[in-house]
Write a protein that holds these residues in place. Structure first.
Motif, PDB file in Angstrom:
ATOM      1  N   ARG A   1       0.835  -1.215   0.000  1.00 37.95           N
ATOM      2  CA  ARG A   1       0.000   0.000   0.000  1.00 37.95           C
ATOM      3  C   ARG A   1       0.863   1.255   0.000  1.00 37.95           C
ATOM      4  O   ARG A   1       0.560   2.230  -0.704  1.00 37.95           O
ATOM      5  CB  ARG A   1      -0.905   0.005   1.234  1.00 37.95           C
ATOM      6  N   VAL A   2       1.905   1.260   0.802  1.00 35.07           N
ATOM      7  CA  VAL A   2       2.728   2.464   0.937  1.00 35.07           C
ATOM      8  C   VAL A   2       3.434   2.789  -0.373  1.00 35.07           C
ATOM      9  O   VAL A   2       3.431   3.947  -0.828  1.00 35.07           O
ATOM     10  CB  VAL A   2       3.743   2.296   2.091  1.00 35.07           C
ATOM     11  N   ILE A   3       4.035   1.806  -1.040  1.00 36.93           N
ATOM     12  CA  ILE A   3       4.778   2.106  -2.273  1.00 36.93           C
ATOM     13  C   ILE A   3       3.817   2.425  -3.418  1.00 36.93           C
ATOM     14  O   ILE A   3       4.069   3.334  -4.226  1.00 36.93           O
ATOM     15  CB  ILE A   3       5.738   0.954  -2.666  1.00 36.93           C
TER      16      ILE A   3
ATOM     17  N   VAL B   1       3.871   5.931  -5.651  1.00 40.19           N
ATOM     18  CA  VAL B   1       3.905   5.989  -7.114  1.00 40.19           C
ATOM     19  C   VAL B   1       2.705   6.789  -7.632  1.00 40.19           C
ATOM     20  O   VAL B   1       2.854   7.622  -8.538  1.00 40.19           O
ATOM     21  CB  VAL B   1       3.930   4.570  -7.710  1.00 40.19           C
ATOM     22  N   TRP B   2       1.547   6.555  -7.066  1.00 36.59           N
ATOM     23  CA  TRP B   2       0.355   7.317  -7.473  1.00 36.59           C
ATOM     24  C   TRP B   2       0.598   8.814  -7.273  1.00 36.59           C
ATOM     25  O   TRP B   2       0.296   9.633  -8.144  1.00 36.59           O
ATOM     26  CB  TRP B   2      -0.862   6.853  -6.679  1.00 36.59           C
TER      27      TRP B   2
ATOM     28  N   LEU C   1      -3.378   8.668  -2.947  1.00 37.58           N
ATOM     29  CA  LEU C   1      -4.719   8.244  -2.539  1.00 37.58           C
ATOM     30  C   LEU C   1      -4.852   8.389  -1.033  1.00 37.58           C
ATOM     31  O   LEU C   1      -5.938   8.644  -0.513  1.00 37.58           O
ATOM     32  CB  LEU C   1      -4.961   6.799  -2.975  1.00 37.58           C
ATOM     33  N   VAL C   2      -3.729   8.217  -0.317  1.00 36.01           N
ATOM     34  CA  VAL C   2      -3.603   8.630   1.079  1.00 36.01           C
ATOM     35  C   VAL C   2      -2.709   9.859   1.058  1.00 36.01           C
ATOM     36  O   VAL C   2      -1.531   9.774   0.712  1.00 36.01           O
ATOM     37  CB  VAL C   2      -2.986   7.523   1.954  1.00 36.01           C
TER      38      VAL C   2
ATOM     39  N   LEU D   1      -7.014   1.785  -3.807  1.00 38.00           N
ATOM     40  CA  LEU D   1      -5.699   1.578  -3.198  1.00 38.00           C
ATOM     41  C   LEU D   1      -5.437   0.091  -2.988  1.00 38.00           C
ATOM     42  O   LEU D   1      -4.347  -0.412  -3.328  1.00 38.00           O
ATOM     43  CB  LEU D   1      -5.617   2.327  -1.870  1.00 38.00           C
ATOM     44  N   ASP D   2      -6.414  -0.633  -2.464  1.00 34.21           N
ATOM     45  CA  ASP D   2      -6.216  -2.053  -2.222  1.00 34.21           C
ATOM     46  C   ASP D   2      -6.145  -2.840  -3.518  1.00 34.21           C
ATOM     47  O   ASP D   2      -5.374  -3.805  -3.637  1.00 34.21           O
ATOM     48  CB  ASP D   2      -7.337  -2.599  -1.324  1.00 34.21           C
TER      49      ASP D   2
END
Length: 814
Positions: free
Chosen positions: A546-548, A552-553, A561-562, A581-582
């Protein structure tokens, strides 16, 4: 005071009032109030004021101000008094009247509890904490059905459109081909497209033209240079040690930078990328090799990730000073690891349990214990510049030693001779010790000649030395590190209880729990960092993918997204599109952890391809573009500003890898690259010095590496405009740009202007713009009328070039 109050309040609570069914009870009625309003400060291993509110027993014990309550005596109970008066919680909203009344009644009836003698848990983590969205493994969601099927090019679009339609919004249409190609070229390579590249894209009329363009850009070596810079920000990369004023240069830190560029260009699976950076020494077992095979050297270079933190340790430090600097290095390294891979603000738990997250002080030092096998403030450790491995065979090292030993003796003797002659010359000079070397030379021609001769011989001697390549790396000194202590108030001079290596407890219940392997006493390494890497890269880890993916997003859209890129905790921002995201995280893992596939998935979507047009109806509903109804215009990052100018001017040097280009400080104070050494090298190859950042990059918000940079800020300042108007760099590049324009085959001003605009802005000028530019050219010709014709033509087009390079459209992406 009643007998009951004395017995229950000041004795050891040997008698506890039995709780009739209707009476309030601590666990059921009071604890939820205290957890919601007080436990952020008054819980954990180091509660504020010594008061822990999580059990009846700890409340009774109280803290520095005394017992928290007196059973049966609410008006004489400190906790009730402070809550009723509004002193608690400090700075927060006062408790509801009903809650205050419930607390009063609980104390009045004897403070009953189901477990009156229970002690506070070692952690203040609750089951509710574990249910926070980012602490649960991602699951692949179903792709939603949407009305605007014509805009769905991939599941990315379905998730975005579902949110848009729910909020009465619609997606913009696609951007113009020229705009889109300029956007994706900058996003993937950090460089503007050339007119030839743009023409090839526009003329490709076959289906799949855009996809082929994306594939070409991802295959370009420039891609790795662009996206390595993003990663190096997060890793805290710099070419200097920091801390001390000297800000000593790290001579071989650049090998980690080159490793990252190669990893991105080769699309190294991200899970492997993570494992090598955390434990490349352990994975490679480099000590078994005589000489370093390329793959082993690669893994050792990767551990430079754990050497990016400031580290000014030297041989001449006293043990106390050495430890002080090593603690700083260890603290910063842990912050880099936690923010990079976990997206958590673990540094806030160094001195006490985290105030806003379910992260305890014990968690902080447990993670530190993983790293402390290599960075040991409490044990013997080498200073920073000696923590290297020689990239050569034993035979090569022996030959180098045999060659160098006599030469080093000669070099040492020459330096001593030069120093002795300098001191003799100073003794004979009227100014004595205050005399400069230039004054000594001027006073004695004999001294100058002898000094020059000795200096020449020294340089010749040094050129004959065999310099073997070295790798700045990290490794466990042995398999028996000293214990790690929980530092009271975060003070290295106040060690508390020992802690074992571990990970945050709120993340511990994963499919593959963190476990340190048992190792033999004579082992070369503890295996702790490999265990951490294995735990982080399990496919269903709650945070790693999720973090990477979110980073990139953000690199493509300007915001994640966060939105809080380094804070996925409870105090961070909630995801704007949690299902998307998921889905991206699971697609990323299932696709072999391929970053290039992730980039392509994003770049191929309608969400990415849409125009930046600001529709009034959409602005009225979503001015911040939270739901992604358009592409948000973004200013280029500092490196892309500089590299883009160099490319348009025809001065970009695409030589890859190697030592960084040093900087120099001009008399004006401006810090610039030493262009005599390597003019036009890409910015990623420029020296990154903590104390003296390059002026142009600093103006455009390049980060100054104090620890690391999880997210850059974007500012608009007069300094930026002045840099694009007056700096020697921009005027020099505008002149090179002018020569490119004049050397082209175009024979009239209109054709030259059109080429210049296409080179700078990746589009043709409008008729109105062309007319204005022609007027500008005529005015500048009149202004330079006194100049010789060739010089006048150059000056006119240099002014045009500078106007284009300084335009908002040049430094912004639509």
């Amino acid at each position: 005071m009643t007998f009951r109050g004395l017995l229950c309040g000041f004795a050891s609570a040997t008698a506890v009032w039995a709780a009739p069914a209707a009476m309030p009870q601590f666990e059921k009625d009071i604890l939820p109030i205290l957890e919601a309003n007080c436990a952020k400060c008054h819980a954990g291993s180091a509660p504020q004021g010594g008061l822990d509110v999580r059990t009846r027993a700890s409340l009774l014990k109280g803290g520095a101000a005394g017992a928290g309550f007196m059973a049966g005596e609410p008006d004489r109970s400190l906790l009730f008094f402070r809550i009723r008066s509004g002193q608690m919680p400090p700075g927060g909203p006062k408790l509801e009247d009903a809650e205050i009344e419930l607390l009063r009644r609980w104390i009045e009836v004897g403070a009953p509890a189901a477990s009156p003698y229970a002690q506070p848990p070692t952690s203040h983590i609750t089951e509710k904490d574990k249910l926070h969205w980012s602490f649960k493994p991602p699951r692949r969601p179903a792709v939603p059905r949407v009305r605007a099927q014509d805009r769905v090019r991939s599941p990315v679009d379905a998730f975005v459109l579902a949110a848009l339609e729910k909020n009465g919004l619609a997606m913009n249409g696609d951007a113009a081909p020229e705009t889109l190609y300029r956007r994706v070229a900058y996003d993937l390579t950090g460089l503007p497209p050339t007119p030839e590249e743009l023409d090839a894209f526009l003329k490709d009329a076959l289906p799949g033209a855009y996809e082929r363009a994306v594939d070409r850009l991802l295959a370009s070596p420039r891609y790795g240079e662009r996206w390595a810079r993003h990663w190096l920000d997060t890793a805290g990369y710099a070419d200097s040690e920091g801390v001390l004023d000297a800000d000593v240069i790290r001579p071989n830190a650049w090998r980690y930078r080159d490793y990252v560029i190669r990893a991105f260009n080769n699309d190294k699976p991200f899970d492997r990328f993570v494992r090598e950076q955390l434990a490349g020494d352990e994975l490679s077992e480099y000590w078994k090799h005589d000489g370093l095979p390329r793959d082993v050297a690669d893994q050792l270079e990767a551990t430079g990730f754990l050497r990016t933190a400031v580290d000014a340790t030297r041989d001449d430090f006293l043990p106390k000073d050495f430890a002080e600097y090593q603690w700083r290095t260890l603290f910063d390294t842990e912050q880099i690891v936690a923010s990079t891979f976990l997206g958590l603000t673990m540094q806030c738990a160094r001195c006490h349990d985290h105030k806003y997250e379910p992260i305890t002080q014990r968690d902080y030092y447990s993670l530190q214990a993983v790293l402390a096998s290599a960075i040991r403030p409490t044990g013997a450790v080498l200073p920073t510049y000696r923590r290297i491995v020689v990239d050569a065979t034993k035979a090569e090292q022996a030959r180098a030693e045999e060659n160098n030993k006599p030469l080093e003796a000669v070099a040492k003797a020459l330096r001593e001779l030069m120093n002795a002659r300098r001191e003799q010359a100073r003794a004979a000079h009227p100014k004595r010790d205050k005399a400069t070397d230039a004054e000594l030379r001027e006073a004695s021609a004999d001294y100058a000649a002898k000094l020059d001769s000795a200096n020449k011989e020294l340089k010749e001697t040094e050129t004959r030395l065999i310099q073997l390549p070295t790798i700045r790396m990290i490794n466990d000194i042995d398999a028996a590190p000293p214990p790690t202590y929980l530092l009271q108030r975060g003070d290295p001079l106040s060690p508390g209880q020992t802690v074992a290596p571990g990970v945050p407890a709120v993340l511990a219940p994963t499919a593959r729990p963190f476990a340190v392997p048992a190792v033999a006493k004579d082992a070369k390494t503890t295996g702790r960092r490999t265990a951490l890497a294995d735990w982080l890269t399990q496919p269903d880890h709650p945070l790693t993918a999720r973090v990477i993916v979110n980073r990139v997003w953000a690199g493509h859209f300007g915001s994640g997204l966060v939105a809080s890129l380094d804070n996925f905790g409870k105090s961070g921002a909630a995801p704007s599109h949690p299902e998307l995201l998921d889905w991206l995280a699971m697609q990323f893992v299932d696709g072999g952890w391929s970053l290039k596939k992730l980039h392509k998935t994003i770049a191929m979507s309608s969400t990415y391809r849409q125009s930046a047009a600001a529709r009034p109806d959409a602005l009225a509903k979503d001015v911040a573009n939270k739901f992604l109804w358009r592409m948000t215009p973004q200013r280029l990052e500092a490196e892309s500003v500089r590299d883009g100018i160099l490319r348009v001017a025809g001065r970009l040097d695409v030589t890859m890898f190697g030592e960084p280009v040093r900087t120099t400080t001009k008399p004006s104070g401006e810090v610039v690259p030493d262009n005599d050494a390597a003019p036009g090298r890409r910015t990623i190859y420029q020296l990154v010095r903590r104390n003296t950042p390059q002026s142009l990059l600093n103006a455009f918000d390049a980060p100054v590496m104090e620890v690391n940079c999880s997210r850059r800020v974007t500012t608009t300042s007069a300094t930026q405009a002045l840099a694009l108007m007056n700096s020697e760099f921009i005027t020099a590049q505008a002149e090179h740009f002018a020569r490119r324009i004049l050397d082209s085959n175009e024979n009239d001003d209109g054709a030259r202007i059109e080429r210049a605009v296409r080179m700078a802005l990746a589009r043709a000028p409008t008729a109105k713009e062309l007319d204005r530019f022609l007027t500008f050219i005529e005015k500048q010709r009149a202004f330079y009328a006194a100049q010789p014709e060739a010089e006048r033509r150059l000056r006119v087009y240099a002014d045009l070039g500078q106007a284009l390079l300084g335009a908002n459209e040049f430094i912004y992406l639509d």
